[in-house]
Design a protein around this motif. Structure first.
Motif, short mmCIF file in Angstrom:
data_model
loop_
_atom_site.label_atom_id
_atom_site.label_comp_id
_atom_site.label_asym_id
_atom_site.label_seq_id
_atom_site.Cartn_x
_atom_site.Cartn_y
_atom_site.Cartn_z
N SER A 175 -15.11 -49.60 12.21
CA SER A 175 -14.45 -48.52 12.94
C SER A 175 -15.23 -47.21 12.97
CB SER A 175 -13.06 -48.27 12.36
OG SER A 175 -13.16 -47.87 10.99
N GLN A 176 -16.07 -46.98 11.95
CA GLN A 176 -16.78 -45.70 11.88
C GLN A 176 -18.22 -45.81 12.37
OE1 GLN A 176 -14.92 -42.98 11.07
NE2 GLN A 176 -13.33 -44.60 11.11
N GLN A 181 -17.82 -47.26 18.50
CA GLN A 181 -17.42 -46.16 19.37
C GLN A 181 -17.96 -46.37 20.78
OE1 GLN A 181 -15.31 -43.86 17.97
NE2 GLN A 181 -14.91 -43.43 20.15
#
Length: 997
Positions: A175-176, A181
């Motif tokens: 997710s990071q 992204q």
């Protein structure tokens, strides 16, 4: 360098998927999309899988597009390619190219991802996100119904390194990360391109890409190191863990004996890996400890069976010293190890399976509760990812959790192993499918069966008509080139089938039997329509010899309008086929039907007439003479003492008057060709004969006889005595020198070497079947020049001899050959005398329905002998094999307006030059080097020698063609570029812009 893969940004990746699906109905070339609609899935690792199979860690899980293609085809368990601390350029230097060859069993010399680890991670995340989107958008199944399984290696220090630890952590939660992204941002910005995907769905996609690991260790890794790695991943990282095991756990003797028994005796390896690798006695207690540890930690444990098997490079298969074997030759080893371990653990040890898995065994493996199952070799063969659909369709949906291996079912599977022909290597090497031509840049579709046939029969054309039941049309097509449809339909050596692309699926199409079906079904309708051609003035042809060559020449010449007469010294026609080949192989009726065809077109026959004086024929008014006298002179086995019977004399007597033969109890046939097999089988049928033994100085693998003739002889009870060189026969004993196969030469061929030992073989009669010879005396007596082997010197194009208007064809021209080679000779000579057309049916080889052969791609027949479908792939209509077998999807088929067939474009940035497309291309070529190539960057264009193109800024395109580089405006029809290539490039720009990078 041109073998560097360029990862595709997520936006371009999804644009490719969405555009291709919308315009062509395919996803990265996968046309058979599998949709799971039952809602059922098996639980694993706290997740679920709609199907318990998918691609193994290897070439099909290295790039995002590979994983996407596998998902589209029906895979739901993905073992992504192994990562290790050595990566990128450092690893690439260690991998020689090409690195894969999968013609039958598979060999490779690569192991982990060639990308840098961060790149590999990004590929897996992009694929994960894309599959989630595809599941929803195209209704392919439950978006949460698939699992990614990591593969890491190869030692604890590397796995604990910052690079690999970061990879493990981010695969658990991406997710990071920047790539997550990237995927999220692009999708949210492009929601308008989706019909079934909305913002809420996208934001709910889980970033937990994987919570499971398969540990891959190098050969020779100590057991305590393996256990330390497992402990780290289980205790410190909390991963569900599989340990990949090597087939060396079985021990050298078991592996060698098993492979030898199944015909893989040519695969070479010694025992050093077996000594250095994990031992069974160490593995069992380790697994018990790890099972207990995983139960304590609340994660799942299992073993992965098996790694590939290290063997020696013996015949230049790959540019390395050692390579790794997989595929159907690995299956018996892997299955045996599964059985051994399952008994040891009473079925309680979970097995993730990989080792020769395919449509032939998938259902059985899962029926034993062995799953998940991963594959590589079967996906590297023709059909590629489209093979997954058939496997998925063959499996029933299930919600069953793993409750233990069904040991009884596994034992039953092992009991069948040595009787299952799918896992037995043919006695003879599989002939090369390659045709002796280079692949063209444009229009490379090709029917290899036609190229393999000496008379280039229009095989696809008549196969389509046989399938449709139009036997008369099929026979008309056949007889344009083939004067002997009954004989060739019965005993042809069918070199066409050697080249058949269906060989890469399961078996070649049964072309010969289809021909016979056409002949038998169409004969009554076609025979009355045959008639002599319009008379040709000034041509009167005498043919000496009424065997296959003479009959064929008579048919072609008669149909072309020539006055033709055949002179045959015997009282019946057919030559060797009639008088020598046993009746159990071909009937007189079949021969008479072919004679009737020749008579129908006006050929005349004078039987019981031996011709020795060629000039006498000219004196009778004949303008041309064709000598088609065969090779009837006996060959000799070269015995130092004792008597031998000539095989022709024996077979004639065995066919005409078997009661006259007194062979005794023990017959020995010396030789290894088809005639030797005929002789051995005929001898078995002679009264008083008890044993027939066939003696040959090499092994069955090197005998010149066809595979099926060897099988027939074995089925008839002929005993093969290999590696024996005959010396002499006396007092009922044939004395032989025992031979052994020496070291392989550069081609892998192993020559026999005398061991010094003597072997005695009971022999009341010895039959020499070592090659018949040509009657040189006929030629020299008539002034024909002969070479140093006694064969007539002829013009290669016309077969005219040194005497004007005298032609020599068939066995008498070049020595014993096949019937179809005799027809080829007859065609040459007849055309030289009276030109006629054999090309009128060529266009009929192309199926007007382009999609019909495409629909067959990827589907294997599991019972060819009883299959109603001819199974022809329609290669004259569509090939595209290079697009199917490329794991990376680097070969793409595109439709170019105005061109009949789809054209192949090679995409440089997606290719790592593994070489697999070169293995399966029917041409003697390498598509990754030889097809017109699309480049994504000037750097890659300059680092390659491929002919191809690069889009430049503005209206210009840089093209390399015939070694010359030049810039063109391809929108201008007058730009000077070869027009088909200009159209191809323009089509890419207009209709396939997603290829451009």
């Amino acid at each position: 360098m041109s073998d560097i893969m360029r990862p595709i940004p997520f936006g371009q990746l999804m644009n490719w998927v969405l555009t291709e699906q919308e315009t062509q109905g395919t996803i990265f070339g996968v046309s058979k999309l599998k949709r799971y609609t039952s809602g059922q899935a098996r639980p694993i690792f706290g997740e679920k899988i709609e199907s318990p199979f998918g691609p193994a860690a290897g070439p099909h899980t290295q790039l995002a597009q590979n994983l996407i293609a596998a998902y589209a085809g029906g895979s739901r368990f993905f073992e992504v390619k192994t990562v290790q601390i050595m990566d990128g350029e450092d690893l690439s230097k260690c991998v020689n190219k090409p690195c894969i060859t999968a013609a039958d069993e598979c060999y490779n010399c690569e192991w982990s991802t060639e990308l840098y680890v961060p790149q590999a991670f990004a590929e897996y995340v992009k694929a994960w996100f894309a599959c989630k989107l595809m599941a929803k958008e195209y209704g392919l199944g439950d978006p949460d119904g698939f699992v990614f399984n990591m593969s890491v290696g190869y030692d604890l220090a590397g796995i604990q390194s910052e690079k690999i630890d970061k990879y493990l952590n981010e695969m658990r939660d991406a997710s990071q990360t920047a790539v997550w992204q990237e995927c999220m941002d692009w999708t949210l910005a492009n929601l308008g391109r989706f019909r079934n995907v909305d913002e809420a769905y996208v934001k709910a996609i889980t970033p937990q890409v994987s919570n499971s690991v398969t540990i891959s260790t190098l050969h020779g890794c100590p057991p305590d190191e393996i256990e330390r790695i497992a402990n780290h991943l289980i205790v410190n990282k909390g991963f569900n863990t599989f340990i990949k095991c090597n087939p060396t756990l079985l021990g050298y003797e078991f592996a060698r004996k098993t492979l030898d028994a199944l015909g893989f005796d040519y695969i070479q390896f010694d025992d050093h890996h077996f000594k250095e690798d994990l031992q069974f006695a160490d593995a069992v207690p380790m697994f018990r400890r790890l099972i207990a540890l995983c139960a304590e930690k609340g994660v799942e444990f299992g073993i992965k069976l098996t790694n590939t098997f290290p063997v020696d490079v013996a015949a230049n298969e790959l540019p390395s010293e050692e390579m790794y074997m997989s595929g159907r030759s690995l299956y018996p080893l892997t299955l045996s190890l599964a059985g051994k371990l399952s008994h040891e653990f009473d079925g309680k040890l979970r097995i993730s399976y990989s080792g020769g898995a395919d449509i032939f065994n998938m259902k059985s493996l899962i029926g034993c509760n062995i799953w998940p199952v991963t594959m590589a070799t079967t996906l590297l063969k023709s059909g590629g990812y489209n093979r997954l659909h058939q496997i998925a369709e063959d499996l029933a949906p299930s919600t069953e959790a793993f409750t233990g291996v069904d040991v009884a079912k596994l034992d039953a599977l092992l009991d069948q192993l040595f009787a299952d022909t799918h896992y037995q290597k043919p006695m003879k090497p599989i002939p090369s499918r390659k045709v002796d031509k280079k692949v063209p840049l444009i229009d490379c579709f090709n029917a290899p069966c036609r190229e393999g046939c000496p008379i280039h029969q229009d095989i696809p054309a008549y196969l389509m008509r046989v399938k449709a039941g139009k036997y008369d049309e099929a026979l008309e097509i056949i007889t344009k080139r083939n004067a002997l449809p009954f004989i060739t339909g019965t005993i042809c050596s069918h070199r066409c089938q050697d080249k058949c692309m269906r060989n890469a699926y399961e078996e070649s199409v049964y072309i010969r039997s289809a021909k016979l079906k056409a002949a038998e079904g169409g004969f009554a309708a076609v025979l009355p329509t045959l008639k002599p051609g319009a008379p040709v003035d000034g041509v009167k042809v005498a043919i000496v010899g009424g065997g296959p060559a003479g009959l064929s020449a008579a048919f072609f010449l008669g149909r072309a309008g020539a006055d033709v007469t055949v002179f045959e010294r015997k009282n019946t026609l057919g030559g060797i086929v009639r008088h020598v080949i046993p009746a159990f192989r071909i009937s007189d009726e079949a021969i008479e039907n072919d004679v009737a065809l020749a008579k129908a077109v006006g050929a005349k026959f004078q039987l019981g007439t031996e011709v020795k004086d060629v000039q006498g024929l000219f004196a009778q008014g004949y303008t041309h003479v064709i000598l088609a006298t065969g090779a009837w002179m006996p060959g000799r086995a070269g015995l130092s003492y004792g008597d031998e019977m000539d095989v022709i004399d024996f077979l004639e007597a065995a066919k005409k008057a078997p009661e006259t033969l007194q062979l005794g109890a023990d017959v020995v046939v010396i030789g290894g060709g088809n005639t030797a097999m005929d002789a051995a089988r005929a001898a078995k049928r002679i009264p008083g004969v008890e044993n027939v033994r066939l003696v040959y100085r090499r092994t069955k693998r090197y005998m010149p006889a066809d595979q099926e003739e060897l099988e027939f002889a074995l089925a008839d009870g002929v005993e093969f005595m290999e590696l024996l060189a005959p010396v002499g026969v006396k007092d009922g004993v044939l004395t032989c020198h025992a031979m052994e196969l020496g070291a392989p030469d550069a081609s892998g061929r192993r020559s026999p070497v005398d061991t010094g030992r003597v072997v005695e073989v009971p022999a009341t009669t010895v039959i020499a079947a070592v090659g018949e010879k040509v009657d040189t005396g006929l030629y020299t007596a008539n002034g024909l020049a002969v070479d140093n082997r006694g064969k007539a010197v002829v013009n290669g194009e016309t077969l005219e001899s040194s005497v004007k208007n005298v032609y020599v064809i068939g066995d008498g021209q070049k020595g014993p050959g096949t019937v179809v080679e005799a027809i080829a000779d007859a065609t040459k000579a007849a055309k030289a005398i009276v030109p006629f057309d054999t090309e009128s049916e060529v266009e009929k080889n192309v199926n007007p329905d382009y999609n019909a052969p495409l629909a067959k791609r990827g589907d294997l027949c599991t019972d060819c002998k009883n299959c109603d479908d001819l199974r022809c792939l329609g290669c004259a209509t569509v090939c595209e094999t290079c697009t199917e077998v490329c794991p990376n999807r680097a070969n793409v088929a595109i439709r170019v307006p105005g061109m009949r067939m789809r054209q192949i474009v090679h995409v440089d940035g997606m290719c790592n030059e593994c070489g697999n497309c070169a293995t399966f291309c029917p041409y003697d070529s390498r598509p990754y080097k030889d097809k017109f190539t699309l480049f994504w960057s000037e750097e890659d264009f300059n680092n390659s020698e491929n002919e191809g193109f690069l889009r430049l800024e503005g209206a210009k395109t840089r093209v390399r063609l015939a070694g010359q580089v030049k810039d063109y405006d391809v929108s201008d029809a007058a730009c000077g570029l070869y027009e088909p290539l200009r159209q191809l490039i323009s089509t890419v720009y207009a209709d396939y812009a997603y290829l451009l990078g």
